[in-house]
Design a protein around this motif. Sequence first.
Motif, short mmCIF file in Angstrom:
data_model
loop_
_atom_site.label_atom_id
_atom_site.label_comp_id
_atom_site.label_asym_id
_atom_site.label_seq_id
_atom_site.Cartn_x
_atom_site.Cartn_y
_atom_site.Cartn_z
N UNK A 24 10.58 40.93 20.73
CA UNK A 24 9.16 40.63 20.68
C UNK A 24 8.44 41.55 21.67
N UNK A 25 7.48 42.32 21.18
CA UNK A 25 6.64 43.12 22.08
C UNK A 25 5.44 42.26 22.47
N UNK A 26 5.33 41.97 23.75
CA UNK A 26 4.36 40.99 24.24
C UNK A 26 3.39 41.66 25.21
N UNK A 27 2.13 41.24 25.13
CA UNK A 27 1.11 41.66 26.10
C UNK A 27 0.47 40.41 26.69
N UNK A 28 -0.09 40.54 27.88
CA UNK A 28 -0.66 39.38 28.57
C UNK A 28 -1.97 39.72 29.26
N UNK A 37 10.22 33.28 29.47
CA UNK A 37 10.12 32.05 30.25
C UNK A 37 10.09 30.85 29.31
N UNK A 38 10.81 29.79 29.65
CA UNK A 38 10.84 28.61 28.76
C UNK A 38 9.46 28.04 28.46
N UNK A 39 8.56 28.06 29.44
CA UNK A 39 7.23 27.49 29.19
C UNK A 39 6.33 28.43 28.39
N UNK A 40 6.73 29.69 28.25
CA UNK A 40 5.97 30.66 27.47
C UNK A 40 6.55 30.81 26.06
N UNK A 41 7.84 30.60 25.93
CA UNK A 41 8.55 30.89 24.67
C UNK A 41 7.90 30.26 23.44
N UNK A 42 7.62 28.94 23.43
CA UNK A 42 7.08 28.36 22.20
C UNK A 42 5.74 28.96 21.78
N UNK A 43 4.94 29.38 22.73
CA UNK A 43 3.64 29.98 22.41
C UNK A 43 3.82 31.33 21.72
N UNK A 47 5.25 31.05 18.17
CA UNK A 47 4.28 30.50 17.20
C UNK A 47 3.28 31.55 16.72
N UNK A 48 3.25 32.73 17.35
CA UNK A 48 2.28 33.76 16.99
C UNK A 48 2.81 34.67 15.89
N UNK A 49 1.93 35.12 15.03
CA UNK A 49 2.25 36.19 14.08
C UNK A 49 1.98 37.53 14.76
N UNK A 50 2.66 38.61 14.32
CA UNK A 50 2.38 39.92 14.93
C UNK A 50 0.90 40.26 14.88
N UNK A 51 0.37 40.66 16.03
CA UNK A 51 -1.05 40.99 16.16
C UNK A 51 -1.91 39.84 16.58
N UNK A 104 -3.50 29.53 28.08
CA UNK A 104 -2.37 28.64 28.37
C UNK A 104 -2.33 28.40 29.88
N UNK A 105 -2.34 27.15 30.30
CA UNK A 105 -2.30 26.81 31.72
C UNK A 105 -0.86 26.66 32.16
N UNK A 106 -0.45 27.45 33.15
CA UNK A 106 0.87 27.37 33.74
C UNK A 106 0.73 27.05 35.22
N UNK A 107 1.86 26.86 35.91
CA UNK A 107 1.77 26.47 37.31
C UNK A 107 1.25 27.57 38.22
N UNK A 108 1.28 28.82 37.77
CA UNK A 108 0.79 29.91 38.60
C UNK A 108 -0.54 30.47 38.14
N UNK A 109 -1.08 29.97 37.03
CA UNK A 109 -2.35 30.47 36.56
C UNK A 109 -2.51 30.33 35.06
N UNK A 110 -3.47 31.07 34.51
CA UNK A 110 -3.76 31.04 33.08
C UNK A 110 -3.23 32.31 32.42
N UNK A 111 -2.72 32.15 31.20
CA UNK A 111 -2.24 33.28 30.42
C UNK A 111 -2.92 33.29 29.06
N UNK A 112 -3.27 34.47 28.60
CA UNK A 112 -3.58 34.71 27.19
C UNK A 112 -2.56 35.74 26.71
N UNK A 113 -1.85 35.42 25.64
CA UNK A 113 -0.76 36.27 25.18
C UNK A 113 -1.08 36.90 23.83
N UNK A 114 -0.56 38.10 23.65
CA UNK A 114 -0.67 38.77 22.35
C UNK A 114 0.72 39.19 21.91
N UNK A 115 1.09 38.83 20.70
CA UNK A 115 2.34 39.31 20.12
C UNK A 115 2.03 40.61 19.40
#
Length: 360
Positions: free
Chosen positions: A199-203, A267-273, A276-280, A286-297
């Motif tokens: 998976x090529x991931x951006x954040x 990361x286990x808390x990131x994996x399901x998100x 669940x994404x389609x490419x693009x 997403x609220x995590x213990x260290x901050x907020x993430x927006x992810x792009x597959x």
Amino acid sequence: MFDRKADLRAYLPTSNLRPARLPRTLRRGGTLISGLATASLVVTLAMAAPGKAVHHHHLHTAAVPQDAQASAAPAQDTSQDTSPVVARMGNLELHADQTQKLIANLNASDRAAVDKNPDLLARVLRGLVADRFVLAQALAKHWDQQPAVAAALERMRENAIMQSYVQAAAAPPPDYPNEADLAEAYEANKSALMAPKQYEVAQIFVAAKTGADTSAETQARNKILAIARELRTPGADFAAIAKTESQAKATAANGGIIGWLSEAQLRPDIKPHILALAPGAISAPIRLDDGWQILKLVDVHPPRQLDLSEVHDVLKQKMRQQRAQDLQRAWLADLVKANPISLDQSELIKLVGATGAATR
């Protein structure tokens, strides 16, 4: 970018070749990928502290007792070392020559990770410096001369001598395995030598520690929601927005791109998100213990068969390790056969009885 060859240890078959396990997962500071397998003593103690969320950039001091933090370690004699000073902690200095030796002692996978990531090297060095600082304090108090410590050191010395001797006495031939051996092992294990789905991931990351004051939390939440709205506008450029808005500096400069990751590296808390994404596609905040993430597959690569050229070096190392273990077991069995061990059962019973009485 993700280096497929550098991660091949994870793909080797789990039967005879006994591959190394994946490194443990880093859980702080906006990172989504797995980290080093090697940890310093102080870092390990800090991670084990019960009931405390410890952030990686503070690990090198978190477990040091307060009196140790306040006191300086004894000054080292570095008069013979003229190389530049790389790190300091109190009176302790770590020179470039010493640093190179410490890095050389890391295992191969950790060295490869450090070579590719200067930020990772800095974290490793902080842990190593903290270890040396604690060691200097212990030696200044002659801690190594305590009976229990001296006995443990002697056992370690004896074990090191024995292991080195057996390894030298039962070493595989220098030319093992040859290319024919490698090709045969590759064909026999081919079905297990697969690169997993990638998976090529951006954040885009906005820092907000759990438990932060209401004002800081509100500010971070408003910022990530504003970024999410901007991403929904027609023609929005995720990479450009990541460069200007993401607080994960290591990835922001590259448009938020983390690289190619296998499912096991997420990361286990990131994996399901991500799964669940389609490419693009882009996730909601997403609220995590260290901050907020927006992810792009960004993209996905299906599992694929690894070529022999890709697994050649790792396969050779595993085959040599397996052959060495087989030869060592055979050598020890022959040694015992030629020199049978005899026990005086009556004396042994007396000894066990005396030991039991002494502990009651």
